[in-house]
Motif scaffolding. Structure first.
Motif, PDB file in Angstrom:
ATOM      1  N   ASP A 187     106.839  90.111  77.087  1.00 19.13           N
ATOM      2  CA  ASP A 187     105.202  89.724  76.802  1.00 19.13           C
ATOM      3  C   ASP A 187     104.363  90.751  76.579  1.00 19.13           C
ATOM      4  OD1 ASP A 187     105.451  86.611  77.809  1.00 19.13           O
ATOM      5  OD2 ASP A 187     106.009  87.518  79.451  1.00 19.13           O
ATOM      6  N   VAL A 188     104.849  92.029  76.607  1.00 20.59           N
ATOM      7  CA  VAL A 188     103.941  93.128  76.255  1.00 20.59           C
ATOM      8  C   VAL A 188     104.690  94.362  75.512  1.00 20.59           C
ATOM      9  CG1 VAL A 188     102.504  94.866  77.278  1.00 20.59           C
ATOM     10  CG2 VAL A 188     102.652  92.703  78.414  1.00 20.59           C
ATOM     11  N   VAL A 189     104.238  94.740  74.428  1.00 21.31           N
ATOM     12  CA  VAL A 189     104.425  96.103  73.762  1.00 21.31           C
ATOM     13  C   VAL A 189     103.505  97.008  74.191  1.00 21.31           C
ATOM     14  CG1 VAL A 189     103.835  95.274  71.433  1.00 21.31           C
ATOM     15  CG2 VAL A 189     105.648  96.909  71.558  1.00 21.31           C
ATOM     16  N   LEU A 190     103.846  98.042  74.677  1.00 20.78           N
ATOM     17  CA  LEU A 190     103.218  99.224  74.748  1.00 20.78           C
ATOM     18  C   LEU A 190     103.171 100.202  73.675  1.00 20.78           C
ATOM     19  CD1 LEU A 190     100.780 100.618  76.621  1.00 20.78           C
ATOM     20  CD2 LEU A 190     102.927 101.470  78.138  1.00 20.78           C
ATOM     21  N   LEU A 191     102.231 100.710  73.086  1.00 20.70           N
ATOM     22  CA  LEU A 191     102.396 101.509  71.914  1.00 20.70           C
ATOM     23  C   LEU A 191     101.840 103.069  72.511  1.00 20.70           C
ATOM     24  CD1 LEU A 191     100.600  99.627  69.034  1.00 20.70           C
ATOM     25  CD2 LEU A 191     103.016  99.756  69.743  1.00 20.70           C
ATOM     26  N   MET A 192     102.951 103.973  72.613  1.00 21.59           N
ATOM     27  CA  MET A 192     102.754 105.123  73.426  1.00 21.59           C
ATOM     28  C   MET A 192     102.262 106.005  72.254  1.00 21.59           C
ATOM     29  SD  MET A 192     105.507 104.867  76.461  1.00 21.59           S
ATOM     30  CE  MET A 192     106.795 104.572  75.225  1.00 21.59           C
ATOM     31  N   ARG A 193     100.889 105.965  71.522  1.00 21.29           N
ATOM     32  CA  ARG A 193     100.893 106.612  70.213  1.00 21.29           C
ATOM     33  C   ARG A 193     100.707 107.952  70.193  1.00 21.29           C
ATOM     34  NH1 ARG A 193      96.009 102.928  67.997  1.00 21.29           N
ATOM     35  NH2 ARG A 193      96.274 104.210  66.267  1.00 21.29           N
ATOM     36  N   ASP A 194     101.236 108.684  69.506  1.00 20.57           N
ATOM     37  CA  ASP A 194     101.535 110.266  69.245  1.00 20.57           C
ATOM     38  C   ASP A 194     100.533 110.542  67.896  1.00 20.57           C
ATOM     39  OD1 ASP A 194     102.249 112.703  68.149  1.00 20.57           O
ATOM     40  OD2 ASP A 194     104.322 112.449  69.120  1.00 20.57           O
ATOM     41  N   MET A 233      99.948  82.755  69.177  1.00 25.77           N
ATOM     42  CA  MET A 233      99.726  84.256  69.931  1.00 25.77           C
ATOM     43  C   MET A 233      99.251  84.134  70.982  1.00 25.77           C
ATOM     44  SD  MET A 233      97.618  87.242  67.818  1.00 25.77           S
ATOM     45  CE  MET A 233      98.253  87.009  66.221  1.00 25.77           C
ATOM     46  N   SER A 234      99.562  85.066  72.089  1.00 27.58           N
ATOM     47  CA  SER A 234      99.158  85.035  73.332  1.00 27.58           C
ATOM     48  C   SER A 234      97.830  85.741  73.512  1.00 27.58           C
ATOM     49  CB  SER A 234     100.285  85.735  74.294  1.00 27.58           C
ATOM     50  OG  SER A 234     100.427  87.081  74.124  1.00 27.58           O
ATOM     51  N   ASN A 235      97.147  85.616  74.935  1.00 26.14           N
ATOM     52  CA  ASN A 235      96.061  86.185  75.099  1.00 26.14           C
ATOM     53  C   ASN A 235      96.186  87.812  75.122  1.00 26.14           C
ATOM     54  OD1 ASN A 235      97.408  86.451  77.167  1.00 26.14           O
ATOM     55  ND2 ASN A 235      96.159  85.236  78.522  1.00 26.14           N
ATOM     56  N   ARG A 236      97.184  88.176  75.395  1.00 30.38           N
ATOM     57  CA  ARG A 236      97.333  89.850  75.258  1.00 30.38           C
ATOM     58  C   ARG A 236      97.664  90.138  73.856  1.00 30.38           C
ATOM     59  NH1 ARG A 236      99.331  91.784  80.292  1.00 30.38           N
ATOM     60  NH2 ARG A 236     100.082  90.113  81.550  1.00 30.38           N
ATOM     61  N   GLU A 237      98.291  89.321  73.029  1.00 28.23           N
ATOM     62  CA  GLU A 237      98.428  89.834  71.582  1.00 28.23           C
ATOM     63  C   GLU A 237      97.060  89.635  70.923  1.00 28.23           C
ATOM     64  OE1 GLU A 237     103.181  88.168  71.484  1.00 28.23           O
ATOM     65  OE2 GLU A 237     101.464  86.793  70.837  1.00 28.23           O
ATOM     66  N   ASP A 299      96.670  81.988  81.641  1.00 28.41           N
ATOM     67  CA  ASP A 299      97.421  81.001  80.862  1.00 28.41           C
ATOM     68  C   ASP A 299      97.438  81.666  79.672  1.00 28.41           C
ATOM     69  OD1 ASP A 299      97.854  79.226  78.908  1.00 28.41           O
ATOM     70  OD2 ASP A 299      97.045  77.495  79.588  1.00 28.41           O
ATOM     71  N   PRO A 300      98.535  82.212  78.738  1.00 23.00           N
ATOM     72  CA  PRO A 300      98.582  82.997  77.727  1.00 23.00           C
ATOM     73  C   PRO A 300      98.004  82.290  76.512  1.00 23.00           C
ATOM     74  CG  PRO A 300     100.603  82.048  78.121  1.00 23.00           C
ATOM     75  CD  PRO A 300      99.885  81.818  79.608  1.00 23.00           C
ATOM     76  N   ARG A 301      97.989  81.015  76.470  1.00 21.55           N
ATOM     77  CA  ARG A 301      97.522  80.223  75.510  1.00 21.55           C
ATOM     78  C   ARG A 301      95.754  80.421  75.125  1.00 21.55           C
ATOM     79  NH1 ARG A 301      96.922  73.736  74.922  1.00 21.55           N
ATOM     80  NH2 ARG A 301      96.134  73.439  72.957  1.00 21.55           N
ATOM     81  N   LEU A 302      95.106  80.941  76.244  1.00 21.19           N
ATOM     82  CA  LEU A 302      93.710  81.068  76.155  1.00 21.19           C
ATOM     83  C   LEU A 302      93.220  82.442  76.396  1.00 21.19           C
ATOM     84  CD1 LEU A 302      92.929  77.996  78.732  1.00 21.19           C
ATOM     85  CD2 LEU A 302      92.852  77.930  76.233  1.00 21.19           C
ATOM     86  N   SER A 303      92.364  82.596  75.737  1.00 12.38           N
ATOM     87  CA  SER A 303      91.662  84.217  75.711  1.00 12.38           C
ATOM     88  C   SER A 303      90.485  84.166  76.678  1.00 12.38           C
ATOM     89  CB  SER A 303      91.108  84.748  74.554  1.00 12.38           C
ATOM     90  OG  SER A 303      92.309  85.012  73.658  1.00 12.38           O
ATOM     91  N   LYS A 304      90.028  85.008  77.788  1.00 15.87           N
ATOM     92  CA  LYS A 304      89.084  84.885  78.509  1.00 15.87           C
ATOM     93  C   LYS A 304      87.999  85.571  77.962  1.00 15.87           C
ATOM     94  CE  LYS A 304      90.903  83.720  82.914  1.00 15.87           C
ATOM     95  NZ  LYS A 304      91.301  84.504  84.327  1.00 15.87           N
ATOM     96  N   ASN A 321      93.282  80.418  71.700  1.00 14.03           N
ATOM     97  CA  ASN A 321      93.685  81.538  70.805  1.00 14.03           C
ATOM     98  C   ASN A 321      93.696  81.187  69.233  1.00 14.03           C
ATOM     99  OD1 ASN A 321      94.044  83.266  73.387  1.00 14.03           O
ATOM    100  ND2 ASN A 321      96.078  83.100  73.354  1.00 14.03           N
ATOM    101  N   ASP A 322      94.184  79.759  69.085  1.00 13.66           N
ATOM    102  CA  ASP A 322      94.273  79.646  67.726  1.00 13.66           C
ATOM    103  C   ASP A 322      92.775  79.526  66.951  1.00 13.66           C
ATOM    104  OD1 ASP A 322      96.961  79.303  67.996  1.00 13.66           O
ATOM    105  OD2 ASP A 322      97.162  77.287  67.692  1.00 13.66           O
ATOM    106  N   PHE A 323      91.792  79.453  67.766  1.00 12.50           N
ATOM    107  CA  PHE A 323      90.356  79.622  67.130  1.00 12.50           C
ATOM    108  C   PHE A 323      90.289  80.885  66.338  1.00 12.50           C
ATOM    109  CE2 PHE A 323      88.845  75.970  69.304  1.00 12.50           C
ATOM    110  CZ  PHE A 323      87.751  75.727  68.640  1.00 12.50           C
ATOM    111  N   PHE A 324      91.216  81.883  66.850  1.00 17.98           N
ATOM    112  CA  PHE A 324      90.777  83.025  66.380  1.00 17.98           C
ATOM    113  C   PHE A 324      91.693  83.496  65.175  1.00 17.98           C
ATOM    114  CE2 PHE A 324      89.498  84.444  70.865  1.00 17.98           C
ATOM    115  CZ  PHE A 324      88.101  83.949  70.689  1.00 17.98           C
ATOM    116  N   LEU A 325      92.685  82.558  64.985  1.00 20.84           N
ATOM    117  CA  LEU A 325      93.735  82.981  63.761  1.00 20.84           C
ATOM    118  C   LEU A 325      93.389  82.354  62.586  1.00 20.84           C
ATOM    119  CD1 LEU A 325      96.932  82.533  65.988  1.00 20.84           C
ATOM    120  CD2 LEU A 325      95.468  84.658  65.678  1.00 20.84           C
TER     121      LEU A 325
END
Length: 418
Positions: A187-194, A233-237, A299-304, A321-325
């Protein structure tokens, strides 16, 4: 039979009962009117997701025959039906009163216009700020092939898109994908940016006449499910995409999703979809209204939201979330770069042996062709001055001009160490 009705406002489930007579398109339209409050005359239905693009082609086939049995359309339990309708067709807010009574410690009267001016309204953005997104075939294939074959779509993977924006047409052309250091789960991709590596990437892009234009990420097959319906798209995404679009600094910024869709016969197809996060979504993030802390129980479908907003005609602290896409048309092209060199940050370090093998494999080509690979340039850039040498070498690749002898000797010397 349960059908999934996807619109620009999200995805809803509708149960089609099994009456004595087979259900028809007209029956489905009446169910949509009853459950989703979209009047039948305003509904446009199709089995083609292209119906939801901002300017769908006239060639998109519609379910225009009300008497057509649903069974004849090969619809099964869980099938998607795409629904389009005019903006605010689902809104049914009662008319507000003209004036509110005295409020506040000073007894100030506020009109409804005053209140509306203070409200944050979340509405669908009908058109993207970029006309289309085209992906270099080899770059896109190298990204999805790694996810499919090495990761089996079991965890998320992400990359930054680099390319060009056509100033007139506003079309985005993605010519290479940079994959930063990262750690992915379902469910998560953590970008460890350099920061140093990204500076080298940007210097290469500058020499190539390109820049960062978007984000791409995959969705794992085991991602978190929800009882409230399917989600694109999930709330985290949403949070991650909004953050990076805000950072991107261009209105044409694109977010692409790569996912595996499994058919009824058990076979899987890899699909690319492109979106922009709506302007209101990015603004909510910048203003600190979009909640960035997501809990496992959410709920991953909803953004708080951190304060109440108006969405779909009602006050709410959660937005679908679909409101934002904002969907973006997608295509492909053959870009100026090759993709044959090992790609960075995929677990195994890329050594000088890879450089030697690559140069040997394409030794029949002119030297500038042999190094016309972003991932090779990134490996070599570690040993070059980032302000002068890196853009200059990338400029040779851009113009396909002769590589200065000093650069060629350096690259061949590095390869000899492998």
């Amino acid at each position: 039979m349960i059908l999934r009705i996807r619109s620009r406002d999200g995805t809803d489930r509708i149960t089609v009962p099994d009456p004595p007579a087979p259900a028809t398109v007209a029956d489905l339209q009446r169910l949509i009117e009853s459950h989703l409050t979209v009047p039948v005359p305003l509904q446009r239905l199709s089995l083609d997701p292209a119906l939801l693009l901002p300017n769908p082609s006239a060639a998109v086939p519609l379910l225009s025959d009300p008497a057509a049995p649903l069974a004849s359309l090969r619809l099964a339990n869980g099938s998607f039906v795409y629904l389009s309708y005019p903006p605010d067709a689902r809104s049914a807010r009662p008319p507000p009163p003209r004036v509110l009574s005295a409020a506040g410690s000073f007894g100030k009267k506020m009109t409804m216009d005053d209140l509306i001016a203070r409200q944050i309204r979340v509405t669908r953005q009908e058109a993207p700020l970029c006309s289309a997104a085209s992906f270099d075939r080899d770059a896109a294939n190298a990204f999805q092939l790694h996810v499919a074959e090495s990761l089996a779509f079991a965890v998320k993977r992400a990359g930054f898109l680099y390319g060009r924006v056509d100033a007139e047409t506003k079309e985005v052309f993605v010519d290479f994908i940079y994959e930063p250091p990262q750690q992915g789960s379902e469910d998560v991709v953590l970008l460890m940016r350099d920061a140093d590596e990204e500076a080298r990437v940007d210097a290469i892009a500058e020499g190539l006449g390109m820049r960062r234009v978007g984000l791409v990420f995959t969705q794992a097959v085991g991602r978190k499910a929800t009882e409230t319906g399917e989600y694109t798209m999930s709330n985290r995404e949403v949070v991650q995409a909004a953050q990076l679009q805000a950072e991107g600094g261009i209105p044409e910024w694109v977010t692409a999703i790569v996912k595996l869709e499994v058919g009824d016969d058990g076979t899987g197809d890899v699909h690319f979809e492109a979106f922009q996060m709506s302007e209101i979504c990015v603004k909510l993030f910048k203003d600190g209204i979009l909640e960035t802390e997501v809990g496992d129980a959410d709920d991953p479908r909803l953004s708080k939201m951190r304060k109440e907003v108006v969405a779909g005609g009602k006050d709410t602290m959660e937005v679908d979330n679909d409101f934002f896409l904002v969907p973006v048309k997608i295509s492909d092209h053959q870009g100026p770069l090759s993709v044959g060199f090992p790609i960075e940050n995929r677990g195994s370090p890329v050594g000088m042996g890879a450089l030697r093998s690559h140069l040997d494999r394409v030794k029949h080509l002119p030297f500038v062709k042999r190094i016309s690979d972003f991932h090779l340039l990134l490996q070599v850039a570690i040993f070059l001055d980032i302000k002068a040498d890196v853009p200059a070498l990338a400029g040779c690749v851009k113009n396909q001009s002769r590589v200065p002898e000093g650069y060629q000797l350096l690259i061949e010397s590095l390869a000899s160490q492998g």
